[in-house]
Design a protein around this motif. Sequence first.
Motif, PDB file in Angstrom:
ATOM      1  N   ASP A   3      13.033  12.386   2.130  1.00  0.00           N
ATOM      2  CA  ASP A   3      14.081  11.417   2.456  1.00  0.00           C
ATOM      3  C   ASP A   3      14.872  11.092   1.196  1.00  0.00           C
ATOM      4  O   ASP A   3      14.316  10.542   0.241  1.00  0.00           O
ATOM      5  N   PRO A   4      16.153  11.416   1.176  1.00  0.00           N
ATOM      6  CA  PRO A   4      16.952  11.166  -0.033  1.00  0.00           C
ATOM      7  C   PRO A   4      17.065   9.686  -0.395  1.00  0.00           C
ATOM      8  O   PRO A   4      17.378   9.354  -1.534  1.00  0.00           O
ATOM      9  N   GLU A   5      16.780   8.795   0.529  1.00  0.00           N
ATOM     10  CA  GLU A   5      16.843   7.356   0.251  1.00  0.00           C
ATOM     11  C   GLU A   5      15.496   6.776  -0.167  1.00  0.00           C
ATOM     12  O   GLU A   5      15.410   5.591  -0.486  1.00  0.00           O
ATOM     13  N   SER A   6      14.446   7.585  -0.148  1.00  0.00           N
ATOM     14  CA  SER A   6      13.108   7.084  -0.460  1.00  0.00           C
ATOM     15  C   SER A   6      12.629   7.586  -1.809  1.00  0.00           C
ATOM     16  O   SER A   6      13.043   8.638  -2.283  1.00  0.00           O
ATOM     17  N   GLN A   7      11.749   6.782  -2.395  1.00  0.00           N
ATOM     18  CA  GLN A   7      11.177   7.127  -3.684  1.00  0.00           C
ATOM     19  C   GLN A   7       9.673   6.924  -3.641  1.00  0.00           C
ATOM     20  O   GLN A   7       9.157   6.213  -2.770  1.00  0.00           O
ATOM     21  N   ILE A   8       9.009   7.544  -4.582  1.00  0.00           N
ATOM     22  CA  ILE A   8       7.569   7.377  -4.725  1.00  0.00           C
ATOM     23  C   ILE A   8       7.337   6.707  -6.069  1.00  0.00           C
ATOM     24  O   ILE A   8       7.789   7.204  -7.106  1.00  0.00           O
ATOM     25  N   LEU A   9       6.670   5.568  -6.038  1.00  0.00           N
ATOM     26  CA  LEU A   9       6.324   4.874  -7.270  1.00  0.00           C
ATOM     27  C   LEU A   9       4.952   5.360  -7.721  1.00  0.00           C
ATOM     28  O   LEU A   9       3.976   5.291  -6.964  1.00  0.00           O
ATOM     29  N   VAL A  10       4.884   5.867  -8.928  1.00  0.00           N
ATOM     30  CA  VAL A  10       3.629   6.336  -9.509  1.00  0.00           C
ATOM     31  C   VAL A  10       3.329   5.388 -10.668  1.00  0.00           C
ATOM     32  O   VAL A  10       4.026   5.385 -11.681  1.00  0.00           O
ATOM     33  N   LEU A  11       2.302   4.569 -10.485  1.00  0.00           N
ATOM     34  CA  LEU A  11       1.970   3.523 -11.440  1.00  0.00           C
ATOM     35  C   LEU A  11       0.651   3.821 -12.124  1.00  0.00           C
ATOM     36  O   LEU A  11      -0.299   4.268 -11.475  1.00  0.00           O
ATOM     37  N   THR A  12       0.584   3.548 -13.421  1.00  0.00           N
ATOM     38  CA  THR A  12      -0.660   3.632 -14.167  1.00  0.00           C
ATOM     39  C   THR A  12      -0.762   2.400 -15.045  1.00  0.00           C
ATOM     40  O   THR A  12       0.213   1.679 -15.248  1.00  0.00           O
ATOM     41  N   ARG A  13      -1.958   2.171 -15.571  1.00  0.00           N
ATOM     42  CA  ARG A  13      -2.210   1.031 -16.469  1.00  0.00           C
ATOM     43  C   ARG A  13      -1.726  -0.278 -15.856  1.00  0.00           C
ATOM     44  O   ARG A  13      -1.067  -1.087 -16.515  1.00  0.00           O
ATOM     45  N   VAL A  14      -2.077  -0.476 -14.605  1.00  0.00           N
ATOM     46  CA  VAL A  14      -1.656  -1.677 -13.872  1.00  0.00           C
ATOM     47  C   VAL A  14      -2.556  -2.847 -14.231  1.00  0.00           C
ATOM     48  O   VAL A  14      -3.775  -2.713 -14.277  1.00  0.00           O
ATOM     49  N   VAL A  54      -0.151   5.771  -6.121  1.00  0.00           N
ATOM     50  CA  VAL A  54       0.875   6.691  -5.622  1.00  0.00           C
ATOM     51  C   VAL A  54       1.405   6.068  -4.333  1.00  0.00           C
ATOM     52  O   VAL A  54       0.751   6.119  -3.290  1.00  0.00           O
ATOM     53  N   LEU A  55       2.601   5.476  -4.437  1.00  0.00           N
ATOM     54  CA  LEU A  55       3.090   4.616  -3.370  1.00  0.00           C
ATOM     55  C   LEU A  55       4.461   5.052  -2.862  1.00  0.00           C
ATOM     56  O   LEU A  55       5.472   4.842  -3.546  1.00  0.00           O
ATOM     57  N   PRO A  56       4.502   5.651  -1.676  1.00  0.00           N
ATOM     58  CA  PRO A  56       5.805   5.984  -1.103  1.00  0.00           C
ATOM     59  C   PRO A  56       6.527   4.703  -0.696  1.00  0.00           C
ATOM     60  O   PRO A  56       5.943   3.825  -0.065  1.00  0.00           O
ATOM     61  N   LYS A  57       7.771   4.602  -1.109  1.00  0.00           N
ATOM     62  CA  LYS A  57       8.572   3.420  -0.809  1.00  0.00           C
ATOM     63  C   LYS A  57       9.939   3.865  -0.317  1.00  0.00           C
ATOM     64  O   LYS A  57      10.433   4.922  -0.685  1.00  0.00           O
ATOM     65  N   GLY A  58      10.554   3.048   0.463  1.00  0.00           N
ATOM     66  CA  GLY A  58      11.871   3.344   1.010  1.00  0.00           C
ATOM     67  C   GLY A  58      12.983   3.010   0.036  1.00  0.00           C
ATOM     68  O   GLY A  58      12.781   2.972  -1.182  1.00  0.00           O
ATOM     69  N   LYS A  59      14.125   2.704   0.588  1.00  0.00           N
ATOM     70  CA  LYS A  59      15.304   2.459  -0.240  1.00  0.00           C
ATOM     71  C   LYS A  59      15.201   1.193  -1.079  1.00  0.00           C
ATOM     72  O   LYS A  59      15.992   0.983  -1.992  1.00  0.00           O
ATOM     73  N   ASN A  60      14.210   0.334  -0.815  1.00  0.00           N
ATOM     74  CA  ASN A  60      14.037  -0.890  -1.594  1.00  0.00           C
ATOM     75  C   ASN A  60      13.028  -0.738  -2.731  1.00  0.00           C
ATOM     76  O   ASN A  60      12.563  -1.731  -3.283  1.00  0.00           O
ATOM     77  N   ALA A  61      12.696   0.486  -3.095  1.00  0.00           N
ATOM     78  CA  ALA A  61      11.685   0.729  -4.126  1.00  0.00           C
ATOM     79  C   ALA A  61      12.005   0.025  -5.433  1.00  0.00           C
ATOM     80  O   ALA A  61      11.137  -0.635  -6.018  1.00  0.00           O
ATOM     81  N   GLN A  62      13.230   0.131  -5.904  1.00  0.00           N
ATOM     82  CA  GLN A  62      13.603  -0.476  -7.184  1.00  0.00           C
ATOM     83  C   GLN A  62      13.540  -2.002  -7.127  1.00  0.00           C
ATOM     84  O   GLN A  62      13.101  -2.644  -8.083  1.00  0.00           O
ATOM     85  N   GLU A  64      11.568  -3.791  -5.099  1.00  0.00           N
ATOM     86  CA  GLU A  64      10.145  -4.143  -5.067  1.00  0.00           C
ATOM     87  C   GLU A  64       9.528  -4.037  -6.452  1.00  0.00           C
ATOM     88  O   GLU A  64       8.726  -4.874  -6.856  1.00  0.00           O
ATOM     89  N   LEU A  65       9.904  -2.985  -7.175  1.00  0.00           N
ATOM     90  CA  LEU A  65       9.371  -2.781  -8.519  1.00  0.00           C
ATOM     91  C   LEU A  65       9.790  -3.926  -9.438  1.00  0.00           C
ATOM     92  O   LEU A  65       8.968  -4.493 -10.160  1.00  0.00           O
ATOM     93  N   ALA A  66      11.043  -4.306  -9.403  1.00  0.00           N
ATOM     94  CA  ALA A  66      11.533  -5.406 -10.244  1.00  0.00           C
ATOM     95  C   ALA A  66      10.811  -6.706  -9.915  1.00  0.00           C
ATOM     96  O   ALA A  66      10.421  -7.461 -10.829  1.00  0.00           O
ATOM     97  N   GLN A  67      10.603  -6.981  -8.636  1.00  0.00           N
ATOM     98  CA  GLN A  67       9.893  -8.203  -8.235  1.00  0.00           C
ATOM     99  C   GLN A  67       8.437  -8.170  -8.690  1.00  0.00           C
ATOM    100  O   GLN A  67       7.898  -9.168  -9.157  1.00  0.00           O
ATOM    101  N   ALA A  68       7.797  -7.003  -8.584  1.00  0.00           N
ATOM    102  CA  ALA A  68       6.391  -6.879  -8.987  1.00  0.00           C
ATOM    103  C   ALA A  68       6.234  -7.031 -10.497  1.00  0.00           C
ATOM    104  O   ALA A  68       5.241  -7.585 -10.971  1.00  0.00           O
ATOM    105  N   GLN A  69       7.208  -6.568 -11.258  1.00  0.00           N
ATOM    106  CA  GLN A  69       7.093  -6.621 -12.713  1.00  0.00           C
ATOM    107  C   GLN A  69       7.175  -8.042 -13.265  1.00  0.00           C
ATOM    108  O   GLN A  69       6.889  -8.262 -14.434  1.00  0.00           O
ATOM    109  N   VAL A  70       7.492  -9.011 -12.437  1.00  0.00           N
ATOM    110  CA  VAL A  70       7.420 -10.413 -12.850  1.00  0.00           C
ATOM    111  C   VAL A  70       5.955 -10.798 -13.064  1.00  0.00           C
ATOM    112  O   VAL A  70       5.616 -11.532 -13.991  1.00  0.00           O
TER     113      VAL A  70
END
Length: 187
Positions: A172-183, A142-150, A152-158
């Motif tokens: 914060d309307p510019e922030s998102q929370i990444l909820v990851l499973t099966r990592v 459960v990872l709070p991320k700022g406006k660069n969440a997407q 960061e996610l794209a880079q990590a998925q490499v």
Amino acid sequence: MRSNCSLRSHSHSKCRGQNLIAPSTLGTIWERHVLDSAQLVRFEPFNGASWVDVGSGAGLPGLIVALLVKGPITLIEPRRLRAEFLSDVVSKLGLADRVTIECAKVERVQGKFDVITARAVAALDRLLAMTEHLSKSETVWVLPKGKNAQTELAQAQVNWHCDVRVEQSCTDPESQILVLTRVGAKK
């Protein structure tokens, strides 16, 4: 908010000047820090789940989560003075039976946890590499991320495969929370 060590007066000289949060966020401490941390609890996979908060610093989000959930919490903070501050706060809040402070780099901490969280520690790709050893097959990140969440996610998925839910932050309307499973690392 600065730690002036009023919680433990005999160590005042060791703690003087510990900047626990940015001075620019003092006016919005409730929204920016407390509520921002509390909103993560909604992603707890089950009542009593074990949590680990990486890079706890001032205890955000770890201490706030500890006040709201029933399971054990481990706060990982490599800086000694901040770890001492966290230990003092945990003791004063009566949480010592459920909250453990690890004064170490995350790579040196052992254990498996149901939930891994970290706030402003590292880019997602690096954070997953640093914390994978703390996970089990059902672990939820459960990872709070700022406006660069997407980004960061794209880079990590490499380098990583995972199931992802992207949730909007309540604070914060510019922030998102990444909820990851099966990592898992890609081979």
